[in-house]
Enzyme design. Sequence first.
Site, short mmCIF file in Angstrom:
data_model
loop_
_atom_site.label_atom_id
_atom_site.label_comp_id
_atom_site.label_asym_id
_atom_site.label_seq_id
_atom_site.Cartn_x
_atom_site.Cartn_y
_atom_site.Cartn_z
N HIS A 1 0.89 -1.28 0.00
CA HIS A 1 0.00 -0.17 0.09
C HIS A 1 0.94 1.22 -0.12
CE1 HIS A 1 0.54 -0.63 4.70
NE2 HIS A 1 0.74 0.66 4.42
N ARG B 1 -1.39 11.14 4.52
CA ARG B 1 -1.77 11.52 5.78
C ARG B 1 -3.10 12.60 5.31
NH1 ARG B 1 3.64 11.04 6.93
NH2 ARG B 1 3.92 9.82 8.99
N GLU C 1 -3.63 3.50 1.83
CA GLU C 1 -3.74 3.76 3.24
C GLU C 1 -4.05 5.23 3.55
OE1 GLU C 1 -1.50 3.83 7.44
OE2 GLU C 1 -1.05 2.26 6.03
N ASN D 1 -4.85 11.39 11.91
CA ASN D 1 -4.44 11.64 13.19
C ASN D 1 -5.36 12.56 13.85
OD1 ASN D 1 -2.05 10.27 13.32
ND2 ASN D 1 -1.23 11.94 11.82
N HIS E 1 3.34 11.40 -6.55
CA HIS E 1 1.96 11.29 -7.20
C HIS E 1 1.26 9.58 -6.86
CE1 HIS E 1 3.85 10.43 -10.62
NE2 HIS E 1 3.02 9.67 -10.70
N GLU F 1 -2.41 11.22 -10.65
CA GLU F 1 -2.38 11.17 -12.10
C GLU F 1 -3.39 10.16 -12.58
OE1 GLU F 1 1.06 9.63 -15.22
OE2 GLU F 1 1.26 8.97 -13.18
#
Length: 146
Positions: free
Chosen positions: A5, A9, A62, A66, A80, A123
């Site tokens: 993966h 964030r 993923e 937070n 990207h 992209e």
Amino acid sequence: MQFLHTMVRISDLDASLHFYCDLLGLKEVRRKENEKGRFTLIFLAAPEDEERSAQLSAPELELTYNWDPETYTGGRNFGHLAYRVDDIYALCQKLQDAGVTINRPPRDGHMAFVKSPDGISIELLQKGDTLAPQEPWASMENSGNW
């Protein structure tokens, strides 16, 4: 070696899920809440990768949210993400209609760049043969950077 993966964030859970799921078409395949660490992990898969995701937990995106506010800048991001799409023109129109800026329009019927709510470059690559040039994309200028 096997790709599992990519993690990015995010600062706004709702805006990011709207972008990645509702607009780009990714599917949430699992979610982990960590009370002690004060974060949520949301794993997404492209529709054509859902079966592999269920079997291998890969390939996935993923999203890390937070719970305590934090400002993310380009230094915490990377180049990207790239996705192959069925109809680059239709998807770019959907994104544009939703207020997403098309940074690099699909002038060539093959490639475009947009950005997530957190500034991650995405992209988009046309699946199969390149589509014939179409307006308004063929004459649209680049906007911003990617």
